[in-house]
Write an enzyme that holds these catalytic residues in place. Structure first.
Site, PDB file in Angstrom:
ATOM      1  N   ASP A 174      -7.668  -0.118 -12.120  1.00 47.59           N
ATOM      2  CA  ASP A 174      -8.878  -0.461 -11.182  1.00 47.59           C
ATOM      3  C   ASP A 174      -8.966  -0.149  -9.812  1.00 47.59           C
ATOM      4  O   ASP A 174      -9.747   0.795  -9.455  1.00 47.59           O
ATOM      5  CB  ASP A 174      -9.154  -1.914 -11.100  1.00 47.59           C
ATOM      6  CG  ASP A 174      -8.086  -2.629 -10.670  1.00 47.59           C
ATOM      7  OD1 ASP A 174      -6.747  -2.183 -10.675  1.00 47.59           O
ATOM      8  OD2 ASP A 174      -8.092  -4.028 -10.145  1.00 47.59           O
TER       9      ASP A 174
ATOM     10  N   ASP B  59      -4.117   1.645  -3.962  1.00 47.95           N
ATOM     11  CA  ASP B  59      -4.207   1.183  -2.618  1.00 47.95           C
ATOM     12  C   ASP B  59      -3.226   1.939  -1.749  1.00 47.95           C
ATOM     13  O   ASP B  59      -3.343   3.264  -1.542  1.00 47.95           O
ATOM     14  CB  ASP B  59      -3.914  -0.324  -2.518  1.00 47.95           C
ATOM     15  CG  ASP B  59      -4.068  -0.901  -1.200  1.00 47.95           C
ATOM     16  OD1 ASP B  59      -4.228  -0.066  -0.187  1.00 47.95           O
ATOM     17  OD2 ASP B  59      -4.307  -2.219  -1.163  1.00 47.95           O
TER      18      ASP B  59
ATOM     19  N   GLY C 290      -0.371   3.096  -3.634  1.00 50.44           N
ATOM     20  CA  GLY C 290       0.063   3.980  -4.503  1.00 50.44           C
ATOM     21  C   GLY C 290       1.313   3.788  -5.185  1.00 50.44           C
ATOM     22  O   GLY C 290       1.676   4.173  -6.124  1.00 50.44           O
TER      23      GLY C 290
END
Ligand code: PRP
Length: 177
Positions: free
Chosen positions: A100, A103, A105
């Protein structure tokens, strides 16, 4: 945090249009491939994976994986722990990890490593949103829906304290309100 309805950042229509575009691109890129495995990352990917997979025009199977970050999520240490691995055999198959949000990673980088340990034919990545300014590691997103700023987003699978995952749009909340 207040109980106000989250402000719309990405509308339901915009999400559905972009998911359709991504599905068309994936269907084209994997044309002729008979062993694509979409691996959804629990929990947040469940709605994106459902919509994306149903729009594909190629054969595909579905798997799930679950991970957990150590410590405080807002102050990520980058340490990720595998909670549940895929159930099926990925040996020689084409894996598409479906997230989803990316951020820092760290999670996606860790997941790519886990997937490669299953000796697949290939590993690619899809993410609905990315907080580009928050990246701490270099990780490739082959199919990206939207870049967003450093805001707390909910909806379309994303939560704050498990709330708002099933909103049809992506909204912004301010946890300190
Ligand atoms: C989110 C998201 C990614 C991860 C990204 O999961 O689904 O897995 O954080 O963060 P990173 O790029 O900084 O590693 P979360 O921990 O919120 O769990 P959830 O999917 O169950 O909501």
């Amino acid at each position: 945090m207040n109980d106000a309805t989250p402000e719309v950042l990405i509308s339901e229509d915009d999400i559905q249009s972009r998911v359709a575009e991504l599905a068309a691109q994936i269907s084209s890129d994997y044309e002729g491939c008979s062993d694509l495995v979409m691996v959804g990352v629990l929990k947040g990917s469940f709605i994106f994976l459902a919509d994306l997979s149903r729009r594909l025009e190629i054969p595909r199977t579905i798997e799930f994986i679950a991970v957990s970050s150590y410590g405080n999520k807002a102050l990520s240490s980058g340490a990720v722990r595998l909670v549940m691995d895929v159930r099926g055999d990925l040996d020689g198959k084409h894996v598409l990890i479906v997230e989803d949000i990316v951020d820092t990673g760290h999670t996606l980088k860790y997941l790519i490593g886990i997937m490669k340990s299953h000796r697949p034919a290939s590993v690619k990545t899809a993410a609905l949103v990315r907080k580009a300014d928050r990246a701490e590691v270099d990780v490739t997103i082959d199919y990206l829906g939207f870049d967003i700023g450093d805001e707390w987003v909910v909806g379309y699978g994303l939560d704050f304290a498990e709330q708002n995952r099933t909103l049809p749009y992506i909204g912004v909340i301010k946890p300190d309100d």
